[in-house]
Design a protein around this motif. Structure first.
Motif, PDB file in Angstrom:
ATOM      1  N   GLY A  42      -4.843   8.987   0.802  1.00  0.00           N
ATOM      2  CA  GLY A  42      -3.823   8.280   0.043  1.00  0.00           C
ATOM      3  C   GLY A  42      -4.178   6.842  -0.281  1.00  0.00           C
ATOM      4  N   PRO A  50      -6.659   5.653  -4.287  1.00  0.00           N
ATOM      5  CA  PRO A  50      -6.334   4.953  -5.539  1.00  0.00           C
ATOM      6  C   PRO A  50      -6.294   3.430  -5.403  1.00  0.00           C
ATOM      7  CG  PRO A  50      -4.940   6.863  -5.286  1.00  0.00           C
ATOM      8  CD  PRO A  50      -5.664   6.689  -3.975  1.00  0.00           C
ATOM      9  N   PHE A  51      -5.848   2.936  -4.255  1.00  0.00           N
ATOM     10  CA  PHE A  51      -5.860   1.488  -4.037  1.00  0.00           C
ATOM     11  C   PHE A  51      -7.297   0.967  -3.965  1.00  0.00           C
ATOM     12  CE2 PHE A  51      -1.757   2.699  -2.056  1.00  0.00           C
ATOM     13  CZ  PHE A  51      -0.911   1.894  -2.800  1.00  0.00           C
ATOM     14  N   ARG A  53      -5.528   3.660 -17.661  1.00  0.00           N
ATOM     15  CA  ARG A  53      -4.425   3.717 -16.700  1.00  0.00           C
ATOM     16  C   ARG A  53      -4.911   3.891 -15.264  1.00  0.00           C
ATOM     17  NH1 ARG A  53      -0.434   8.611 -16.184  1.00  0.00           N
ATOM     18  NH2 ARG A  53       0.851   7.819 -14.526  1.00  0.00           N
ATOM     19  N   PHE A  54      -6.143   4.348 -15.116  1.00  0.00           N
ATOM     20  CA  PHE A  54      -6.648   4.690 -13.792  1.00  0.00           C
ATOM     21  C   PHE A  54      -7.748   3.750 -13.302  1.00  0.00           C
ATOM     22  CE2 PHE A  54      -4.742   8.549 -15.446  1.00  0.00           C
ATOM     23  CZ  PHE A  54      -3.892   8.857 -14.397  1.00  0.00           C
ATOM     24  N   VAL A 104      -3.909   1.210 -11.880  1.00  0.00           N
ATOM     25  CA  VAL A 104      -3.805   2.315 -10.926  1.00  0.00           C
ATOM     26  C   VAL A 104      -3.176   1.838  -9.617  1.00  0.00           C
ATOM     27  CG1 VAL A 104      -6.160   2.123  -9.967  1.00  0.00           C
ATOM     28  CG2 VAL A 104      -4.984   4.328  -9.965  1.00  0.00           C
ATOM     29  N   GLN A 105      -3.515   0.647  -9.189  1.00  0.00           N
ATOM     30  CA  GLN A 105      -2.956   0.133  -7.944  1.00  0.00           C
ATOM     31  C   GLN A 105      -1.449  -0.069  -8.037  1.00  0.00           C
ATOM     32  OE1 GLN A 105      -5.291  -3.458  -7.301  1.00  0.00           O
ATOM     33  NE2 GLN A 105      -6.403  -2.409  -5.664  1.00  0.00           N
ATOM     34  N   SER A 131       0.836   1.165 -10.301  1.00  0.00           N
ATOM     35  CA  SER A 131       1.646   2.373 -10.508  1.00  0.00           C
ATOM     36  C   SER A 131       1.649   3.238  -9.247  1.00  0.00           C
ATOM     37  CB  SER A 131       1.172   3.161 -11.728  1.00  0.00           C
ATOM     38  OG  SER A 131      -0.151   3.604 -11.572  1.00  0.00           O
ATOM     39  N   TYR A 132       0.506   3.383  -8.623  1.00  0.00           N
ATOM     40  CA  TYR A 132       0.432   4.188  -7.404  1.00  0.00           C
ATOM     41  C   TYR A 132       1.186   3.507  -6.262  1.00  0.00           C
ATOM     42  CZ  TYR A 132      -1.576   7.163  -3.784  1.00  0.00           C
ATOM     43  OH  TYR A 132      -1.749   8.030  -2.743  1.00  0.00           O
ATOM     44  N   VAL A 143       4.753   4.322  -6.481  1.00  0.00           N
ATOM     45  CA  VAL A 143       4.975   5.704  -6.045  1.00  0.00           C
ATOM     46  C   VAL A 143       4.971   5.793  -4.520  1.00  0.00           C
ATOM     47  CG1 VAL A 143       3.940   8.012  -6.005  1.00  0.00           C
ATOM     48  CG2 VAL A 143       4.107   6.752  -8.166  1.00  0.00           C
ATOM     49  N   ILE A 144       4.005   5.152  -3.890  1.00  0.00           N
ATOM     50  CA  ILE A 144       3.872   5.264  -2.439  1.00  0.00           C
ATOM     51  C   ILE A 144       5.024   4.561  -1.713  1.00  0.00           C
ATOM     52  CG2 ILE A 144       2.439   4.635  -0.440  1.00  0.00           C
ATOM     53  CD1 ILE A 144       1.538   7.122  -2.059  1.00  0.00           C
TER      54      ILE A 144
END
Length: 150
Positions: A15, A18-19, A42-43, A48-49, A51-52, A55-56
């Motif tokens: 997990g 992405p960071f 976007r990634f 990516v950091q 947006s993810y 979410v997290i």
């Protein structure tokens, strides 16, 4: 302390990818270009950091909510109320550009660690929970710091 279950450790570390990937693409032009070409804008980098990260933090609200279901009476009400804070933080505090949003995510994850500790101390989280959360939070904060401070 109890040893972290292998599956929880592996999935928790996965997990963080992405960071870490976002940090790598900020530090390496080659990684950034590869990510842009293969994954799209976007990634990579802060996109990516951020947006993810939103979410997290929202996911972790759900985890804390699950812990609160194990509490009774007033402690349950307190647990439910506290459990929504990370999701609300992510929703309200991640605007204003990548540095501001990244800084607020760092504070969000550090605040989440305080909540993790409270739920753990109340006996609602597994015995190994803080070992895992300190490790993951450290890696996330380090990764987000690349976008904020470099």
């Amino acid at each position: 302390m109890t040893q972290i279950p292998r599956s929880a450790l592996i999935l928790g570390l996965a997990g963080v990818i992405p960071f870490a990937w976002g940090a790598l693409t900020l530090l390496s032009d080659a990684a950034s270009q590869w990510g842009m070409d293969i994954l799209g804008p976007r990634f990579i980098g802060p996109y990516v950091q951020l947006s993810y990260g939103m979410v997290i933090l929202s996911f972790m609200s759900g985890v804390l909510w699950g812990f609160a279901t194990k509490a009774k009476d007033g402690q349950a009400a307190t647990g439910y109320a506290l459990s929504v804070i990370p999701a609300l933080w992510a929703f309200f505090m991640t605007g204003g550009g990548p540095v501001s949003a990244g800084t607020n995510l760092i504070f969000g994850f550090l605040g989440l660690l305080v909540l993790d500790f409270a739920f753990w101390k109340w006996g609602l989280a597994p015995a190994w929970w803080m070992q895992l959360r300190v490790l993951l939070t450290g890696l996330v904060v380090l990764s987000l710091s690349v976008g904020v401070f470099l």
